[in-house]
Motif scaffolding. Structure first.
Motif, mmCIF file in Angstrom:
data_model
loop_
_atom_site.group_PDB
_atom_site.id
_atom_site.type_symbol
_atom_site.label_atom_id
_atom_site.label_comp_id
_atom_site.label_asym_id
_atom_site.label_seq_id
_atom_site.Cartn_x
_atom_site.Cartn_y
_atom_site.Cartn_z
ATOM 1 N N LEU A 175 0.842 -1.190 0.000
ATOM 2 C CA LEU A 175 0.000 0.000 0.000
ATOM 3 C C LEU A 175 0.879 1.242 0.000
ATOM 4 N N ASP A 176 0.393 2.306 -0.643
ATOM 5 C CA ASP A 176 1.119 3.582 -0.614
ATOM 6 C C ASP A 176 0.801 4.369 0.650
ATOM 7 N N GLY A 177 -0.336 4.075 1.247
ATOM 8 C CA GLY A 177 -0.740 4.716 2.491
ATOM 9 C C GLY A 177 -1.770 3.844 3.177
ATOM 10 N N ALA A 178 -1.899 3.987 4.488
ATOM 11 C CA ALA A 178 -2.845 3.161 5.237
ATOM 12 C C ALA A 178 -3.514 3.994 6.315
ATOM 13 N N ILE A 179 -4.839 3.909 6.371
ATOM 14 C CA ILE A 179 -5.627 4.570 7.407
ATOM 15 C C ILE A 179 -6.064 3.493 8.389
ATOM 16 N N ASN A 180 -5.639 3.627 9.632
ATOM 17 C CA ASN A 180 -5.920 2.581 10.603
ATOM 18 C C ASN A 180 -6.214 3.175 11.967
ATOM 19 N N PHE A 181 -6.663 2.323 12.891
ATOM 20 C CA PHE A 181 -6.962 2.751 14.237
ATOM 21 C C PHE A 181 -5.666 3.045 14.985
ATOM 22 N N TRP A 182 -5.780 3.785 16.092
ATOM 23 C CA TRP A 182 -4.595 4.326 16.759
ATOM 24 C C TRP A 182 -3.611 3.238 17.191
ATOM 25 N N HIS A 183 -4.112 2.093 17.701
ATOM 26 C CA HIS A 183 -3.169 1.099 18.221
ATOM 27 C C HIS A 183 -2.417 0.392 17.099
ATOM 28 N N PHE A 184 -3.065 0.258 15.931
ATOM 29 C CA PHE A 184 -2.325 -0.286 14.789
ATOM 30 C C PHE A 184 -1.345 0.751 14.238
ATOM 31 N N MET A 185 -1.754 2.021 14.307
ATOM 32 C CA MET A 185 -0.813 3.078 13.919
ATOM 33 C C MET A 185 0.432 3.051 14.803
ATOM 34 N N ALA A 186 0.222 2.839 16.106
ATOM 35 C CA ALA A 186 1.359 2.788 17.025
ATOM 36 C C ALA A 186 2.302 1.650 16.658
ATOM 37 N N LYS A 187 1.731 0.489 16.316
ATOM 38 C CA LYS A 187 2.565 -0.642 15.919
ATOM 39 C C LYS A 187 3.263 -0.380 14.586
ATOM 40 N N MET A 188 2.573 0.282 13.667
ATOM 41 C CA MET A 188 3.167 0.601 12.374
ATOM 42 C C MET A 188 4.319 1.585 12.540
ATOM 43 N N ASP A 189 4.115 2.560 13.417
ATOM 44 C CA ASP A 189 5.162 3.535 13.693
ATOM 45 C C ASP A 189 6.395 2.838 14.274
ATOM 46 N N ALA A 190 6.144 1.906 15.192
ATOM 47 C CA ALA A 190 7.255 1.175 15.819
ATOM 48 C C ALA A 190 7.937 0.236 14.833
ATOM 49 N N SER A 191 7.252 -0.071 13.720
ATOM 50 C CA SER A 191 7.801 -0.991 12.725
ATOM 51 C C SER A 191 8.429 -0.282 11.528
ATOM 52 N N GLY A 192 8.594 1.039 11.632
ATOM 53 C CA GLY A 192 9.315 1.759 10.591
ATOM 54 C C GLY A 192 8.472 2.594 9.650
ATOM 55 N N MET A 193 7.173 2.724 9.924
ATOM 56 C CA MET A 193 6.353 3.625 9.135
ATOM 57 C C MET A 193 6.232 4.951 9.877
ATOM 58 N N ARG A 194 5.656 5.944 9.205
ATOM 59 C CA ARG A 194 5.512 7.257 9.838
ATOM 60 C C ARG A 194 4.141 7.848 9.516
ATOM 61 N N PRO A 195 3.628 8.700 10.413
ATOM 62 C CA PRO A 195 2.330 9.321 10.149
ATOM 63 C C PRO A 195 2.445 10.414 9.089
ATOM 64 N N LEU A 196 1.526 10.395 8.136
ATOM 65 C CA LEU A 196 1.448 11.462 7.139
ATOM 66 C C LEU A 196 0.573 12.583 7.665
ATOM 67 N N VAL A 197 -0.569 12.228 8.204
ATOM 68 C CA VAL A 197 -1.451 13.188 8.872
ATOM 69 C C VAL A 197 -2.339 12.393 9.820
ATOM 70 N N THR A 198 -2.615 12.947 10.980
ATOM 71 C CA THR A 198 -3.495 12.281 11.944
ATOM 72 C C THR A 198 -4.899 12.852 11.840
ATOM 73 N N VAL A 199 -5.850 12.090 12.318
ATOM 74 C CA VAL A 199 -7.233 12.571 12.355
ATOM 75 C C VAL A 199 -7.342 13.760 13.310
#
Length: 321
Positions: A175-199
């Motif tokens: 995926l080029d981008g992913a919209i997910n719930f906060w706890h999955f975002m936290a795991k994604m961030d810890a796995s090397g992804m970054r937030p583009l924009v938050t809700v």
């Protein structure tokens, strides 16, 4: 039997009787949802029994199953968003909402993605946890339209799916981008992804308040009228658990085995995300909530909010405020 033994036995029997007489609150929640961390704290420390009730947690396979149990009388409390409660009240159902969390999701991209704003996702493949009426997706669509004159729905390819699926697909680079719930975002961030924009950011730009708690405990209105002490007790137990989780790292260490984390980075991100989502004590700003409802009505229509074109009275309950 000696008098001392008889007296001790009487005390035990009396204490057991008192405990047995405590009313039960049956909470139907997602079996692996993050609310279980708070409920675990409530049970472990006796924050429920200290407030005159016994919390009984029922793990459910999905949100729909929890709602069915609640509406069918098999559960006394569930966790849902207040927009659903507003819709139900507008349809004549007497449900009420106690704030639980203001944590929301956002858009995540790979750390090496060239995207810096939503505008850079034109033509991109975007994964969305939930369906086309997901509230985060709708808010982000409104934000993109306002900030960039961009129709996210028309100018991206969407892939809708369950949160774990979107999480795994995003980490695999599909995926080029992913919209997910906060706890999955936290795991994604810890796995090397970054937030583009938050809700949160998008909500603020749209004139909405990021302090409005979206998720909460939902109860029947007759419980509030007939047993207000139980509603007060649940709200008090929830606040006691939140206060402990906000300030105690050792309590998080105790919870860690049930958090299903794969690394210290994931653990730290989830702990920080939960703490950031704790709503401040006090009543909900109903004017701010009404603005969000109006936006959801505009974007999602009756399919999302039913007849709730205006904020129904009595949605929010904040005992002790």
């Amino acid at each position: 039997m000696s008098r001392a033994c008889a007296a001790a036995l009487a005390i035990v029997v009396s204490a057991t009787a008192v405990f047995a007489e405590l009313p039960k609150l049956r909470a139907a929640v997602l079996e692996f949802g993050t609310v279980n961390w708070e409920l675990d704290v409530i049970k472990h420390h006796g924050f429920d029994t200290a407030r005159g009730f016994e919390l009984a947690v029922q793990g459910m396979a999905g949100g729909s199953a929890a709602k069915i149990a609640f509406q069918g009388g098999e559960a006394d409390v569930i966790v849902s968003d207040w927009l659903w409660v507003a819709r139900q009240r507008a349809a004549g159902k007497d449900f009420v909402f106690i704030p639980y969390s203001k944590a929301v999701g956002g858009v995540m991209v790979a750390d090496d993605s060239p995207a810096r704003t939503l505008e850079d996702l034109r033509g991109a493949k975007v994964g969305i946890a939930g369906g086309p009426l997901d509230k985060s997706w709708l808010i982000l669509r409104a934000y993109a339209q306002q900030e960039y004159g961009m129709d996210l729905a028309a100018e991206t390819e969407q892939v809708f799916g369950a949160p774990p699926l979107i999480y795994k697909t995003a980490l695999q680079g599909d995926l080029d981008g992913a919209i997910n719930f906060w706890h999955f975002m936290a795991k994604m961030d810890a796995s090397g992804m970054r937030p583009l924009v938050t809700v949160d950011t998008a909500s603020g730009a749209l004139g909405l308040s990021p302090e409005t708690p979206l998720l909460g405990y939902v109860l029947h209105g007759d419980m509030l009228r007939e047993h207000p002490e139980l509603v007060e007790g649940l709200a008090g137990a929830s606040r006691a658990a939140k206060d402990l989780l906000a300030g105690s790292d050792s309590e998080w260490d105790r919870l860690r085995p049930r958090m299903k984390v794969n690394s210290d980075a994931q653990f730290d991100a989830l702990k920080a995300g939960f703490r950031a989502g704790i709503p401040a004590p006090g009543p909900v700003d109903e004017d701010a909530a009404a603005r969000m409802l109006a936006l959801m009505a505009e974007l999602g229509g009756a399919e999302l909010i039913g007849k709730a074109t205006e904020m129904p009275a009595g949605v929010f309950v904040q005992p002790g405020s």
